[in-house]
Design a protein around this motif. Sequence first.
Motif: not given
Length: 276
Positions: A1-4, A22-23, A26, A36, A38-40
């Motif tokens: 899991m990608e972290i933002r 990048k910020e 997605i 997939n 992404v955790y924001s």
Amino acid sequence: MEIRHATNPEDFKQYTTDKIKKEFMIESLFQTGELNMVYSHYDRVVVGGVIPTNKTLKLDAGDALRTEYFLERREIGIVNIGPKGKVVVDGEEFELNKRDCLYIGLGKKDVTFHSEDPSNPARLYFVSANAHKEYPTKKLPISDAAPTKLGSDAESNNRTIYKYIHGEGIQSCQLMMGMTLLEPNNMWNTMPAHVHDRRAEVYLYFDMEEESRVFHFMGRPDETRHLLVKNEQAILSPPWSIHSGVGTNNYTFIWAMAGENYTFKDMDFVPMDELK
């Protein structure tokens, strides 16, 4: 899991286009045979994309949430944006045609994603938020969702809004979710612009041609930037940011919000002469 992580709006003024992408963008949420996420840190929402083929894909907390299972302290809204699929929730099956929505409440332990035809797989999009109370799992087909007509051809924003998860629809703790369809020859969304400093928002743009693009505008109203968005790409919109767009063709987008309140109309509109 990608972290933002969250961004200070003063720092945002210095960002290059690549840094903004990048910020907040997605770019590759949907990959065949994968789930997939992404955790924001904006309201701790999790954004996910699933294309199930022959392998069963399971909603998993992984290491990021530090919980036993994904929905231990969360709720989730799922919309199918592709061919027919299925979500199995603690043994109960829910079939989802294109644009059907499924809400799953706090405490459900086993959630798996499937396609009716693995060679023509479903494309399941989801947004999850923290929850403190269990609400019933509920499916809302697009055919049963009440449409709201807004805008006009003269303003290039003739559109239909379907509210799936909200105060008068599927009940939830804090997650709100819906879909906006722009009619042919209409390209503008969310203009005049607004902000809601008490809630972050996520946009997923889809049903776009390969060469089509949406110019997504963001930033504080008096100092805006834009990103060029392709089909099935998502944008994380901070509470302090506008979130408007104009496309090279008409398109559809799913919006989802979580945060301080549960009022869909909590918006601070920005007069056109204040946008810069």
